[in-house]
Structure formats: structure tokens, C-alpha cells
Design a protein around this motif. Sequence first.
Motif, PDB file in Angstrom:
ATOM      1  N   UNK C 255      -6.077 -10.226  -5.009  1.00  0.00           N
ATOM      2  CA  UNK C 255      -7.456  -9.762  -5.082  1.00  0.00           C
ATOM      3  C   UNK C 255      -7.732  -8.581  -4.175  1.00  0.00           C
ATOM      4  N   UNK C 256      -8.835  -8.663  -3.487  1.00  0.00           N
ATOM      5  CA  UNK C 256      -9.314  -7.510  -2.745  1.00  0.00           C
ATOM      6  C   UNK C 256      -8.433  -7.207  -1.535  1.00  0.00           C
ATOM      7  N   UNK C 257      -7.873  -8.257  -0.927  1.00  0.00           N
ATOM      8  CA  UNK C 257      -7.030  -8.005   0.235  1.00  0.00           C
ATOM      9  C   UNK C 257      -5.786  -7.222  -0.183  1.00  0.00           C
ATOM     10  N   UNK C 258      -5.262  -7.571  -1.339  1.00  0.00           N
ATOM     11  CA  UNK C 258      -4.117  -6.818  -1.833  1.00  0.00           C
ATOM     12  C   UNK C 258      -4.522  -5.363  -2.089  1.00  0.00           C
ATOM     13  N   UNK C 259      -5.705  -5.202  -2.655  1.00  0.00           N
ATOM     14  CA  UNK C 259      -6.179  -3.842  -2.916  1.00  0.00           C
ATOM     15  C   UNK C 259      -6.308  -3.068  -1.611  1.00  0.00           C
ATOM     16  N   UNK C 260      -6.726  -3.766  -0.559  1.00  0.00           N
ATOM     17  CA  UNK C 260      -6.827  -3.091   0.738  1.00  0.00           C
ATOM     18  C   UNK C 260      -5.463  -2.635   1.229  1.00  0.00           C
ATOM     19  N   UNK C 261      -4.450  -3.480   1.042  1.00  0.00           N
ATOM     20  CA  UNK C 261      -3.107  -3.066   1.434  1.00  0.00           C
ATOM     21  C   UNK C 261      -2.676  -1.829   0.658  1.00  0.00           C
ATOM     22  N   UNK C 262      -2.952  -1.892  -0.618  1.00  0.00           N
ATOM     23  CA  UNK C 262      -2.602  -0.787  -1.503  1.00  0.00           C
ATOM     24  C   UNK C 262      -3.281   0.488  -1.023  1.00  0.00           C
ATOM     25  N   UNK C 263      -4.572   0.331  -0.731  1.00  0.00           N
ATOM     26  CA  UNK C 263      -5.354   1.468  -0.232  1.00  0.00           C
ATOM     27  C   UNK C 263      -4.751   1.973   1.077  1.00  0.00           C
ATOM     28  N   UNK C 264      -4.444   1.034   1.967  1.00  0.00           N
ATOM     29  CA  UNK C 264      -3.898   1.424   3.264  1.00  0.00           C
ATOM     30  C   UNK C 264      -2.614   2.211   3.115  1.00  0.00           C
ATOM     31  N   UNK C 265      -1.758   1.761   2.202  1.00  0.00           N
ATOM     32  CA  UNK C 265      -0.495   2.468   2.022  1.00  0.00           C
ATOM     33  C   UNK C 265      -0.702   3.890   1.533  1.00  0.00           C
ATOM     34  N   UNK C 266      -1.616   4.027   0.588  1.00  0.00           N
ATOM     35  CA  UNK C 266      -1.831   5.377   0.052  1.00  0.00           C
ATOM     36  C   UNK C 266      -2.526   6.260   1.078  1.00  0.00           C
ATOM     37  N   UNK C 267      -3.456   5.665   1.823  1.00  0.00           N
ATOM     38  CA  UNK C 267      -4.111   6.466   2.851  1.00  0.00           C
ATOM     39  C   UNK C 267      -3.098   6.930   3.886  1.00  0.00           C
ATOM     40  N   UNK C 268      -2.170   6.030   4.227  1.00  0.00           N
ATOM     41  CA  UNK C 268      -1.137   6.427   5.180  1.00  0.00           C
ATOM     42  C   UNK C 268      -0.332   7.587   4.616  1.00  0.00           C
ATOM     43  N   UNK C 269      -0.084   7.511   3.317  1.00  0.00           N
ATOM     44  CA  UNK C 269       0.652   8.593   2.665  1.00  0.00           C
ATOM     45  C   UNK C 269      -0.128   9.901   2.757  1.00  0.00           C
ATOM     46  N   UNK C 270      -1.438   9.835   2.503  1.00  0.00           N
ATOM     47  CA  UNK C 270      -2.253  11.060   2.586  1.00  0.00           C
ATOM     48  C   UNK C 270      -2.247  11.619   3.995  1.00  0.00           C
ATOM     49  N   UNK C 271      -2.490  10.727   4.958  1.00  0.00           N
ATOM     50  CA  UNK C 271      -2.671  11.256   6.304  1.00  0.00           C
ATOM     51  C   UNK C 271      -1.359  11.809   6.826  1.00  0.00           C
ATOM     52  N   UNK C 272      -0.266  11.145   6.488  1.00  0.00           N
ATOM     53  CA  UNK C 272       1.002  11.625   7.030  1.00  0.00           C
ATOM     54  C   UNK C 272       1.428  12.906   6.304  1.00  0.00           C
ATOM     55  N   UNK C 273       1.086  13.017   5.012  1.00  0.00           N
ATOM     56  CA  UNK C 273       1.356  14.280   4.322  1.00  0.00           C
ATOM     57  C   UNK C 273       0.475  15.375   4.889  1.00  0.00           C
TER      58      UNK C 273
END
Lengths: 167, 394, 391, 103, 204
Positions: C255-273
Motif C-alpha cells: 500500500x502507501x508505505x510501499x509507495x513511499x519507499x518507491x518515492x524515496x528511491x526515485x527522489x534519491x535518484x533525482x537528488x543524486x543525479x
Amino acid sequence: MSFAFYLIAALTVAGGLAAVLLKNTVHCALALTVAFAGLAFLFLQLDAQFAGFAQILVYIGAVAILVVFAILLTRGSETPKDGGIFSRTWLAGLAVAAAVFAMLGWAVLQSAPGLPGATPEPTVTVGDIGVALMGRYVLPLEIVALLLTAALIGAVIVAMHEKEGGK
Amino acid sequence: MSALESSSAIKTEKLEGWNRPPVIEPDGEGELMEVAMGPHHPSTHGVFRMDLALDGERVIRLKPVFGYLHRNHEKLGEGQSYLASMPFTDRLDYICSLTNNWAYALAVEKLIGQAVPERAEYLRVILGELTRVQNHASSIGFLIQEMGASGTPLMYAFREREKILDLFEGLTGSRMMCNYMRFGGCRVDASAAWLDAVRKVVAGLPGFVDEFERFLTSNEILMARCQGVGILRPELAVNAGVTGPMLRASGVNYDIRKVDHYGIYDRFKFRVPLGDHWDVYDRYMIRILEMRESIGIVEQALKDIPGGPVMDQKAKIRGLRPKPGEAYGRIEAPKGELGFYLQSDGSPNPYRYRVRPPSLINLTILEDMCLGQNVADVVLIFGSVDIVLGEVDR
Amino acid sequence: MFETADQIFVLLKHWLVGLLPMALQPVAGVVVSVAAIVCFFPALFALTTVFERKGLGRIQNRIGPNRTGPFGILQPVADGIKSLTKEDIVPLSADGAVHFLAPLVLVVTVFMGFAVLPMGRNMVLADMDAGLLFYFAIGASTELSVFMAGWSSRNKYSLMGAMRAVAQMISYEVALLLSSVAVVMISGSLSLTKIVEAQNHYSYGLPHWYIFTPWGLAGFVMYAIATTAETNRSPFDLPEGESELVAGYHTEYSGFKFALFFLGEYLAMFSISGLGTTLFLGGWSAPFSFLTWVPSWFWFFSKLMMSIFVFIWLRGTLPRLRQDQLMNFAWKFVLPMCLLNLLVAGLWRFMGDGWLRWVICSAILVAAYVGLGWEEMRRMHIGARSYRYAE
Amino acid sequence: MTPLAGYLLVAALLFAIGLAGALTRRNAILVLIGIELMLNAANLNFIAFWRYGPHPEALTGMMFAIFSIAVAAAEAAVGLGLVIAIHRHTHTTDLDQINRMKG
Amino acid sequence: MLGEGILKGLAETAKNFAGSFVSAERMTTVQYPEERIAPVEAARVFPFLVYDGADWEAGMRCVACQICEKECPPKCIYIEKSKDKKPDALGKPQFYPAKFDIDVSVCMSCQICVEVCPFEAIKMDNEFELATDDRFGGLLQDRKQLAKSNEYYHTIHPTEAAEVDARLAAEKTKAAADAAAKAARPPAQAATPAPAQKPAGGGE
């Protein structure tokens, strides 16, 4: 004294208390990170940006992870079956700690009126710190570097698997 | 070793090194971690379970648990006529139903002494080798999928497989459950247009294999993952009854097409690739090389396919009552030796019906290959065996 | 006119803040900037999920999602609704509080990283003196949330995934730091705005980005490798390697917690890029001097999206490494290369202008790469093979 | 109360908590955690004195804190390494049971 | 050199990425409900019962011999023979199926019923959208649902249907000749002629 200070101080102390009081050791380690983070914020409050970031980087990024790894490697998260989580001489320990706090607190409160009040914010940049590290403090820096290398190698050797024949 | 080189002279009694799998000792302190991999696990190709005991990430014990997909194929075959078993053989190894048909038809033909017309033999070879190509393509696709390649190699493999499945559909009416071969020939004849379509597809296949090889064969990550992993010693492979690309990747020259001379394989020129390192990479490469050889066989077969009937006119399909006796028909299926053993007591149903499934027998050696390896290698080694659980559990 | 386009977001913010009474303005300025980041990057994340799925699809000769909305553009909305309405399952034996906190900690720490990224001229939330250090400090604390997720789930796959993730992130963080240190050495500042300024000048119409120097290129390659590992992207996606560990540390999340992980991973990708863009690709500066009229934020986000595309491309191509190989690669290949790169950056700094430093620096790096690469292949016993045939 | 006194009190409290933890817990790792807390309390003192001291531009307290952080990292690594080594040997991290120098 | 194979692989995927926009050879997706591939002539999905003429009940070729029921591997056919007889296409009185049910959920499309049928009465349809939300009745097709005209058979399998028609016409003329001969001679033989052995299951 600002509201933020009280909040962060309370958070830090609560994290510290939880770190030594909780039953589950992994919870202790996580509470410890809260205390570390609180301290980092206190450093930032004290306009010590560099020290605050170094605190987060070293303590949360490395030491906390190290502690967690050690807990898992030693299966320390299982609470001991016999007896409690505190040692047999816990009363003596607590007494010593209380005495130390009482003395320190008394000393601080005694000298409190004589302590300097609000001072202007120091204008220290990272550049200044770098210059100081490479200038006045270059010898300690080198020594710390040596110490860290020695500690790294030492930790690896200590924790390394013993060879079969070595036993 | 040299005794193993000549295919006809495999001497199992003289081989050394066969005993219980080497018992791996955990080197760390602390207890082992027991992990049940499957039956609901993304990379067990269906419902299959491996009970692992891990020391860190190293495999100390592995117990394969079969039978989640048991469908009672053999007992069903004993309860119905010879013809009625034919569509069920499609469902054994559902990737290569045509070779299953072939092996079963071969067994029944041996039982009743039925000859097969020339054209049908050629069609069988063409279809069998196309089956091998598409099976190997999808099996290496799955293998690399299990290595974590986000499905790209699998999609490329399936893109080509679709073309071959289209051919199967055009001829047999079904893409996967072909139910095409009959005792004494094949069900329908291939039209000239179909043969032209085969020629076109086959002309494109070498390009696909080249693309696949450019894509992955020299990839450092693939090499690092596959080379030296899951070694299966030839002695062990022979003793465990492993066949097919698995056995040849272990360096044993044993190809039933060459050994048993079934069908008309003697007429075609093809080579048998052998592996020297006995690991997962060899299994991958042997499959690629076999695809190339298979394409060559299909080209030769297409060149000199004769006309004529595809079904022996005297052949009886319905109400078959073989004389009492027994027969064992085997072929080199894409996954290994696929054999059907039939025993007749003169009634319309076989008295005994037994399948020798290559998937199951190749899988029995799984623990020996996995011991001491990393847990991530287990799925890889499992993938390199190339099984279909429909055939394992039957 | 071009100036306005360049500064449009800054002007917009000032206008918005100006509407408020004077006393509230400093706080409101921060709130507006934070709100902008918190709204914009999740939207970019939503867009990127479609982009990634369609890109992967194209790489695999498929079409990708195209059913929800025109060209499947509403797919993330559908995904979002799905994950919001899904049941939130917490395993019975899980550590409830930690299980709940882990995704939050991840998302919060990842968001903090955006604070120091200069996304355009004058577009930075907190122009810190020690911005780079802040970024790495925050980045280091994301590991903890991964550990929390894996440990609290009480699932063997989760725990294995978490331990892999933490070990991997620590190993590659060293490489990440060391490859960035070269930039700090040359630019002489830890402040990201100053680093961009140092790259924002042109000769012969070409920019002085650090990637166009030998040490910069080598540093960028090492940075990219470390980045991929740090964000758990293929080929370093072992912590969530679905073929072995089901889903690694977020196996037990739904559910939403998984979506948060997903979001976190992509945000990490954005910020590190974004950080990589800032350090090596000139941040918001234009690639050619005649293109400087294009708004600076446009350049920043195009470079960001280019990096994201490379991530997707890599994911569509490469299989996954194994844990021990990953560690070997980090410590025996990437780390020596980074250290050598530091040396080369020092050489570059003190050799002065001229072609000689180009030749010497490039030669050292190429030789080191070839040598270390050869050594790596030899150590892993890998290489091309030839096969024999039995007639 | 001046700000400095507040920081000093927090530091004293943290130090006492760390000391109490180090003296009362049975688990060796938690003892290490207590020691880390004490070190951090000392760091807070240094930073606070640097900030409110007469010569902040001399960076003395700040430098001490930075060096202390570095040394603490080394200490943690070696300490935890020792705990792991002891655990391998005695299969426990309980300090009440690890009471001999000889294994 | 390290990384060479990876770069080669990246080039390959880039080629496919670009190629998927331009080449139909690479982009093989068919977007099913909107786009459809015409079923191949040999396609076989689910059996149907062929009838001649306009009335499905009168023109049904099936004589309820129950061979297909017996031979069906998954045993999904259920036939009840009629009590009475009615004339078939040749005018001969035959039994007819009072009940002829096939279970969609059990049938595995193997075409064995078609191969064994001596009367060319059951053929394979290529209609594949058989899904239903009914768990019980909808999955069982009765003889009315199964009955489809010979013209329909011609549209889906033209080659095969033409062969079948030719064969039936030959049988019919033979039967007519027999009948003529029989009319000339006193009746002696059995009514039904033995069905000719079909080559290879009626294909092609």
C-alpha cells in the motif's frame, strides 16, 4: 533560550535515555541515532555548521550503522533469558552516575551567573576551518589520520575470522 | 576423461568421485539460517521449493521439494487409449510440445512396428529443431532474467520465439499445444506456403543469435556471474543421468541424435558443441551454439524435403491394440533425453506408461551444484538447468 | 525578457512572499521554497515512472503502458490510487513502530538533500557554505531507514536485503565522497553554488565543465558507478533483487508505505543525479555560450532527465552483480581509481595551463583503468572462451 | 539562565545518562553506546564554550570537537570489533559472564 | 578491457530502443482488442457441430455414434442418443443426438474428436473469445449453441471444408448409385455403409 533549544534538548535527552533504557538492543541503537541527530541540531544551533554535519556524517552515517551491524552479528537483539538487562551492580552504577550529574549540575548552576551571555554570531566559514586544519592544526590532523588508519587496520584484524589452524 | 569423449563408450562403473555430495562445513560461528525458497518465489519457474540452509549467504544444504504440480500424467496414460495420451504429452514440457509428441509417437511406432513416410520424417526434423531453437532462446532468456536483467533478453528471445510459434500455429493450429504427430506420420501436411514461411523465419534466426551474443555474451557482469559457478563434474553428471545441453556443457559428448540414430538425423551434417569448464556459462554458450547448429539442420532439411504423403496410409490411429510387448522411444529433446516407455498387454490402453523427463532428472543434481555457492547463485544454477515444472512433476 | 524567464520562479516566490506581512516574510520564503520542492519532485517522480516503463518497454521492443489516459500519461495516477486503496499489511511479528517509521525516515531524509541543490541561477533553498558536506551527511542517514525497514519486517528476505543494502551503500559512499572531493579540490569550495559558478564560463563557446577534463571524466564515471549503487539501481540492485530476495527490504511493505519507499528511491535518484549534474556537468549552466539565454533551470532539469534516462538504459541492459563481486568492485576497483583521481586532480591543479597536463593526466588515468580492469578480470577469472565440437 | 548554562546542563545530563548506561547495562554493545553518549556530551561542551567563549575566531573548541569526532569513530570501530571478537570466542556479549581475561 | 562487453550491450539496447520507433520488425506488439490478427486457417479452438441446410436440428450431421465422446482425452463431451430416428442428408434414417454438451472449461482444443468423427459432423471453430462470467451454465455449451452451418465452416476453414464437401458429395453419389442398384436388386445388405478411412484426420 529559544523554544527550539528546549525542544531539541528534550529530544536529545529522551533519545539518550531510551538508548540506555530500552530492552531491545536494536531499539537502543535507533534511539542512539535520535540522540546523535539531536546533538547535531544543537551544534547547528550553536552556529557550528561544519561540526554539526560532521556529527551526522560520522555518528549517524557510520557509528550507528556499525553499532547495528555489531548487534546483528552478535545476535544481541535477543534479550537475555536469565536475569534482566541491567548488570548485578546496577544500583552502584546508577548512584555514581547520579552523583556525577549532581556535581556537574551544581557546578554549572553555581557558575551560571558568571557565564557570558549572548555573544554575536561568529563568522566562521568552512574555508577558515580548512585553513586552520592545514595550518595551525596540521600536526594533530596528521596524527588523527594515522590513528584512524591504525584503528581501521586494527578493527579489521580484531574482527577478522580466525584461521582454522590458529585455534 | 578420454573414455567419456567417445559417446558410445560411456563407462559408468569405472568413474571415480561419485559419492554423496561433498558436505560443506559452515565456516562462521552462529547458527545456520533456514530459508524456504518457494513455492511462492519469483524465480522458481512455477511451484517448486528449495529448502536452503545458509551460512551468511553461503549454501550449506539444499533440499529440493517437488510435486506441487503433479498431474498424474502417467496413470492417466494407462487409463486411456494410445491416441488420447498424445495431447496430454503437449502439456509435459509446454515449451516444446512438438518434441514431446515426437518421442511419444516414436515409442508407439516402435511398439507397433509402424513405418513413417519420408516427408513426415523431414517435417518432424524441421519442427523438432525449431522447437529446440525456441526452447533454448527462451531458456537463456529466463536464465539472464534470473540474473536480474529486467526482462530485456527474455523479451528479445520471446520476440523470436513468437515467429516460430506463428509457424507452429500455421501448421498445427495451435501455438503451444501442437498435438501434431501421429503414429505413422504427422496429422496434416505442410503447404508450400508454410515451407516458404519457415525459410523466411529461419533466414532471420542467425541474425537474432548474433544480436543476442553481441548483447550479452561478452558482458563482464554476465561472465562474472556465470563463469566458475555451479560446476557439474562430468563423472557426476554421467552418474546422475543428466542429459542434454547440461551434460554436453559438462564436456560429455552424448547427443541422442548422434547416438541413437533415430529419425533421419544421419542425413544431416551438424556438430555437437562441448563445454570445458562445466559451469553455468558453458551451459549458456552450449545452448547458443546448439541454436546455431539447429538452424543449420533446418536449412538442410528445408533444402531437400521430398513430396509424398505425411501419414502412412495403413496406419491406424483409432482403436489401436498393439500386440503384447514393450517399447522405449527416446529423442534428444531440447532439455535432454526424453523417453517414453510403453508396455502393452494387447488391450487398447497401455498396461504401463512411463515418461523419462529430462527436467526432473537434470534437476536431481541441483544440490551438488549449489553447495558452497552464494544464495544468489542458486537461482542462477537453477535457471541454467532449464526445467519446466510441468515435466518435473508430471 | 530572457532575464525574467530565467528568474521566473524566484520572482514568483518574491511576489508571493511579498503579499504577506513583513514579520512573516522570512519564514514564508522558506515555506514556499520547501513547498515547491515537495510538490515538484513527487510530480517528476510520477512522470518518471511512466517514462521509465515506456523507455524500458521500447528497449524491450514493447510499447509500455498506454491505456490510462493519452499515451498512458495517467498511469501514475492509477498506480497512486491503487497503492492508496490497498490494504496496509503489517506482519504480525513485525516491530510496528519501526516498520511504520522506516519509509517516513527515508522520504524525509531524501527530501532534505534537495535543500542545497542549485536548480537554477539563484534557485537554491539553502545556500550553505558546507552544502556538499550537508548533502553527504543527509545521504548517509538514508541507510538507517533501509536497515529499519529490513529489520523490523522480521522476514529473512527483508533482513538479507537490508544488510546487503547497508553494506553496499556504505561501500559506495566512500567512492561517492572521494570522487566528489576531486571537484572540491579544483573549485576550492564545498558550496554547490560556488562549484557551479566555477564551471560557468566559456572559451571558444564551449563550457568549462569538469567532465571535460581527464580527472573530471574519470571522477564522473566513478561518481556514476557509485550513484547507481547508492540508489540501488540495476546493475547494483541486489538489495531488492527480485529473483533472489523477492523484494529485499520492502518485501513486507504494501500500500502507501510501499509507495513511499518507491518515492524515496526515485527522489534519491533525482537528488543524486542533480548533485552529479552540479558537480561535473556544470549544474544549470548552458552547454554552449550562445545558448545562455535559455533559462538556467531548463538546463538543470534537462541534464537531470538525461541522467535518469541513462539509469533507465542501464537497467534495461545489464544483469545484476553478486554481493561479493559488488564489494570487490567497490573496494578493489572503484576506490583505487578514486584515490588515483584525487592525485591526478592535484597534478592538474598545479601543472598550469598547456597541453602537457592533458596528456599526462589522461595517460595516468587510462593506464590505471586498463591495469585495474585487467587485474579485476583476472581476479574474477573471467574472459572470453572458445568451444570445441565433437563431430 | 544564560544560553551557555543551558547547553552545559544538557551536556551534563547526557554525560550522566551515558555514564549510567555504561555502568549498569549488561550488554557490551550498550556499554559502548553509553561511552559514545559521554563523548558526545563532552563535544557539546566544547562547541558551547567555543561559541560563547571570548575568541570564537580561534576555532579552538571547534577543532577539539572535530578531532574528538574523528577519534570517537576510531574508538567505535575498534570497540565493536573487540565485541565481535569476544562474541566469537565466548558466544555472549553479556559482561556479567565475560569476567575473565583468559578464554 | 573491462567494460567493453557492457558498452557493446548498451549499443545493442540503444539500437533496439531506436528501432522500436521505426521498424515493424522489432515492434511486434499487437494491441489486442483494437487490433487483431486474422486467425490462421488451421487454427483450432473449440469444436462445433456442422449442419447442412437452414434448419440446424434437421440438418445436423451428427448421428450420436459417441465415438468422439469415447475418444475425447479430457472427457468433456456428453452425448445422449435419441430414441427415434430421422433421415440424414442422404435420406437414410439415423439416430441424432438428443443431448450434445461440451464443457468449455474442460476442453483442451486437441481436435481428436474431429479426427475420429466418421461423419464430418464435428469441426473446430476458431472463435477464441469464449470467456463468460457464468461459472456453471455458461461454460457448458449445448447442441443448439454448438450447431453451426456448413457455410460458416466454409468461411473459417475454406480449404478443408471444400475437401470435406467433395468427399461427402462423392459419398452421396455413391450412396445414390447404391440406392439405385439396391432398388434394382432385392435388399440384402446393411443399411449404413462403412465409413471410409479418412487420411490423417481430415486435414488439408
